[in-house]
Design a protein around this motif. Structure first.
Motif, PDB file in Angstrom:
ATOM      1  N   PRO A   1       4.219  -9.682 -18.884  1.00 40.64           N
ATOM      2  CA  PRO A   1       2.992 -10.484 -18.778  1.00 40.64           C
ATOM      3  C   PRO A   1       2.493 -10.701 -17.343  1.00 40.64           C
ATOM      4  O   PRO A   1       1.297 -10.738 -17.106  1.00 40.64           O
ATOM      5  CB  PRO A   1       3.369 -11.809 -19.428  1.00 40.64           C
ATOM      6  N   ALA A   2       3.381 -10.821 -16.392  1.00 43.59           N
ATOM      7  CA  ALA A   2       2.961 -11.094 -15.010  1.00 43.59           C
ATOM      8  C   ALA A   2       2.713  -9.824 -14.201  1.00 43.59           C
ATOM      9  O   ALA A   2       2.416  -9.902 -13.014  1.00 43.59           O
ATOM     10  CB  ALA A   2       4.023 -11.946 -14.317  1.00 43.59           C
ATOM     11  N   ALA A   3       2.799  -8.666 -14.826  1.00 41.37           N
ATOM     12  CA  ALA A   3       2.699  -7.396 -14.091  1.00 41.37           C
ATOM     13  C   ALA A   3       1.374  -7.242 -13.355  1.00 41.37           C
ATOM     14  O   ALA A   3       1.342  -6.786 -12.211  1.00 41.37           O
ATOM     15  CB  ALA A   3       2.926  -6.220 -15.033  1.00 41.37           C
ATOM     16  N   ALA A   4       0.272  -7.614 -13.977  1.00 39.36           N
ATOM     17  CA  ALA A   4      -1.036  -7.453 -13.327  1.00 39.36           C
ATOM     18  C   ALA A   4      -1.147  -8.337 -12.088  1.00 39.36           C
ATOM     19  O   ALA A   4      -1.619  -7.893 -11.043  1.00 39.36           O
ATOM     20  CB  ALA A   4      -2.158  -7.757 -14.306  1.00 39.36           C
ATOM     21  N   ALA A   5      -0.701  -9.582 -12.199  1.00 38.17           N
ATOM     22  CA  ALA A   5      -0.751 -10.492 -11.049  1.00 38.17           C
ATOM     23  C   ALA A   5       0.155 -10.018  -9.922  1.00 38.17           C
ATOM     24  O   ALA A   5      -0.218 -10.066  -8.743  1.00 38.17           O
ATOM     25  CB  ALA A   5      -0.363 -11.905 -11.478  1.00 38.17           C
ATOM     26  N   GLN A   6       1.346  -9.537 -10.272  1.00 43.18           N
ATOM     27  CA  GLN A   6       2.261  -9.024  -9.256  1.00 43.18           C
ATOM     28  C   GLN A   6       1.690  -7.775  -8.589  1.00 43.18           C
ATOM     29  O   GLN A   6       1.789  -7.602  -7.373  1.00 43.18           O
ATOM     30  CB  GLN A   6       3.619  -8.718  -9.889  1.00 43.18           C
TER      31      GLN A   6
ATOM     32  N   ARG B   1       0.613  -7.142  -4.680  1.00 43.55           N
ATOM     33  CA  ARG B   1       1.111  -5.984  -3.924  1.00 43.55           C
ATOM     34  C   ARG B   1      -0.046  -5.202  -3.306  1.00 43.55           C
ATOM     35  O   ARG B   1       0.034  -4.777  -2.154  1.00 43.55           O
ATOM     36  CB  ARG B   1       1.920  -5.091  -4.864  1.00 43.55           C
ATOM     37  N   LEU B   2      -1.114  -5.021  -4.060  1.00 44.78           N
ATOM     38  CA  LEU B   2      -2.279  -4.301  -3.539  1.00 44.78           C
ATOM     39  C   LEU B   2      -2.935  -5.068  -2.396  1.00 44.78           C
ATOM     40  O   LEU B   2      -3.371  -4.463  -1.413  1.00 44.78           O
ATOM     41  CB  LEU B   2      -3.296  -4.047  -4.656  1.00 44.78           C
ATOM     42  N   ARG B   3      -3.000  -6.382  -2.515  1.00 40.54           N
ATOM     43  CA  ARG B   3      -3.598  -7.199  -1.445  1.00 40.54           C
ATOM     44  C   ARG B   3      -2.792  -7.128  -0.158  1.00 40.54           C
ATOM     45  O   ARG B   3      -3.351  -7.277   0.929  1.00 40.54           O
ATOM     46  CB  ARG B   3      -3.729  -8.646  -1.905  1.00 40.54           C
ATOM     47  N   ALA B   4      -1.487  -6.910  -0.259  1.00 36.52           N
ATOM     48  CA  ALA B   4      -0.628  -6.830   0.919  1.00 36.52           C
ATOM     49  C   ALA B   4      -0.608  -5.429   1.528  1.00 36.52           C
ATOM     50  O   ALA B   4      -0.110  -5.243   2.638  1.00 36.52           O
ATOM     51  CB  ALA B   4       0.797  -7.245   0.542  1.00 36.52           C
ATOM     52  N   ASP B   5      -1.152  -4.455   0.834  1.00 37.01           N
ATOM     53  CA  ASP B   5      -1.131  -3.065   1.297  1.00 37.01           C
ATOM     54  C   ASP B   5      -2.216  -2.834   2.345  1.00 37.01           C
ATOM     55  O   ASP B   5      -3.240  -3.508   2.349  1.00 37.01           O
ATOM     56  CB  ASP B   5      -1.355  -2.135   0.092  1.00 37.01           C
ATOM     57  N   ARG B   6      -2.001  -1.850   3.198  1.00 31.41           N
ATOM     58  CA  ARG B   6      -2.999  -1.542   4.223  1.00 31.41           C
ATOM     59  C   ARG B   6      -4.292  -0.988   3.622  1.00 31.41           C
ATOM     60  O   ARG B   6      -5.326  -0.968   4.266  1.00 31.41           O
ATOM     61  CB  ARG B   6      -2.426  -0.575   5.256  1.00 31.41           C
TER      62      ARG B   6
ATOM     63  N   GLU C   1      -8.489  -3.168   1.366  1.00 32.51           N
ATOM     64  CA  GLU C   1      -9.951  -3.225   1.428  1.00 32.51           C
ATOM     65  C   GLU C   1     -10.608  -2.324   0.380  1.00 32.51           C
ATOM     66  O   GLU C   1     -11.648  -2.652  -0.175  1.00 32.51           O
ATOM     67  CB  GLU C   1     -10.413  -2.820   2.829  1.00 32.51           C
ATOM     68  N   ARG C   2      -9.983  -1.187   0.082  1.00 30.51           N
ATOM     69  CA  ARG C   2     -10.514  -0.266  -0.928  1.00 30.51           C
ATOM     70  C   ARG C   2      -9.868  -0.493  -2.293  1.00 30.51           C
ATOM     71  O   ARG C   2     -10.538  -0.417  -3.322  1.00 30.51           O
ATOM     72  CB  ARG C   2     -10.262   1.189  -0.506  1.00 30.51           C
ATOM     73  N   TRP C   3      -8.566  -0.719  -2.288  1.00 28.84           N
ATOM     74  CA  TRP C   3      -7.829  -0.764  -3.539  1.00 28.84           C
ATOM     75  C   TRP C   3      -8.087  -2.013  -4.370  1.00 28.84           C
ATOM     76  O   TRP C   3      -8.184  -1.949  -5.586  1.00 28.84           O
ATOM     77  CB  TRP C   3      -6.338  -0.603  -3.278  1.00 28.84           C
ATOM     78  N   VAL C   4      -8.175  -3.164  -3.739  1.00 31.73           N
ATOM     79  CA  VAL C   4      -8.342  -4.405  -4.500  1.00 31.73           C
ATOM     80  C   VAL C   4      -9.663  -4.396  -5.270  1.00 31.73           C
ATOM     81  O   VAL C   4      -9.667  -4.674  -6.483  1.00 31.73           O
ATOM     82  CB  VAL C   4      -8.186  -5.651  -3.595  1.00 31.73           C
TER      83      VAL C   4
ATOM     84  N   LEU D   1       1.484   3.368 -10.750  1.00 34.37           N
ATOM     85  CA  LEU D   1       1.784   4.743 -10.326  1.00 34.37           C
ATOM     86  C   LEU D   1       1.113   5.077  -9.005  1.00 34.37           C
ATOM     87  O   LEU D   1       1.709   5.728  -8.138  1.00 34.37           O
ATOM     88  CB  LEU D   1       1.365   5.737 -11.413  1.00 34.37           C
ATOM     89  N   ARG D   2      -0.138   4.657  -8.839  1.00 32.41           N
ATOM     90  CA  ARG D   2      -0.835   4.896  -7.572  1.00 32.41           C
ATOM     91  C   ARG D   2      -0.108   4.234  -6.411  1.00 32.41           C
ATOM     92  O   ARG D   2       0.082   4.833  -5.356  1.00 32.41           O
ATOM     93  CB  ARG D   2      -2.262   4.375  -7.636  1.00 32.41           C
ATOM     94  N   ALA D   3       0.251   2.971  -6.599  1.00 27.72           N
ATOM     95  CA  ALA D   3       0.941   2.237  -5.537  1.00 27.72           C
ATOM     96  C   ALA D   3       2.303   2.854  -5.237  1.00 27.72           C
ATOM     97  O   ALA D   3       2.713   2.945  -4.075  1.00 27.72           O
ATOM     98  CB  ALA D   3       1.088   0.765  -5.924  1.00 27.72           C
ATOM     99  N   ALA D   4       2.985   3.307  -6.272  1.00 29.13           N
ATOM    100  CA  ALA D   4       4.304   3.919  -6.066  1.00 29.13           C
ATOM    101  C   ALA D   4       4.199   5.263  -5.360  1.00 29.13           C
ATOM    102  O   ALA D   4       5.089   5.644  -4.587  1.00 29.13           O
ATOM    103  CB  ALA D   4       5.015   4.088  -7.407  1.00 29.13           C
ATOM    104  N   ALA D   5       3.122   5.999  -5.595  1.00 27.25           N
ATOM    105  CA  ALA D   5       2.950   7.319  -4.977  1.00 27.25           C
ATOM    106  C   ALA D   5       2.430   7.241  -3.547  1.00 27.25           C
ATOM    107  O   ALA D   5       2.569   8.195  -2.786  1.00 27.25           O
ATOM    108  CB  ALA D   5       1.999   8.169  -5.818  1.00 27.25           C
TER     109      ALA D   5
END
Length: 98
Positions: free
Chosen positions: A14-19, A23-28, A31-34, A66-70
């Motif tokens: 259930p919390a996967a989307a929020a987590q 993670r995306l917000r902390a990534d460099r 600006e594009r991904w979020v 998958l995108r974040a992991a790759a």
């Protein structure tokens, strides 16, 4: 012989989307991904409302996981300065579409 049903992948927790969004917000690439994730999520949420199914939301979470992991592997490849001069552009190989 009877046909075997393919097992559907287990739904994300259930919390996967929020987590994932954290993670995306902390990534460099935030600006594009979020905004892209939020757009995909909004589209999937509307699809889920119409279909009464959580599958579209689960698909968005899985795709972005998958995108974040790759991303680290892609970064490593791009940073390796590999010579790609011998490769053919995919557009040249497939021709124009339309």
């Amino acid at each position: 012989m009877s046909a075997q049903h393919e097992e559907a992948p287990a739904p994300p927790p259930p919390a996967a989307a929020a987590q994932l969004l954290a993670r995306l917000r902390a990534d460099r690439r935030a600006e594009r991904w979020v905004p892209a994730f939020e757009q995909d999520w909004a589209r999937a949420l509307e699809d889920a409302r119409r279909s009464y199914s959580l599958t579209p939301l689960h698909d968005v979470v899985r795709t972005w996981q998958l995108r974040a992991a790759a991303a680290p592997a892609i970064d490593a490849y791009l940073d390796s300065d590999r010579d790609e001069t011998g490769f053919v552009d995919l557009d040249d190989a497939l021709g124009t579409r339309g």
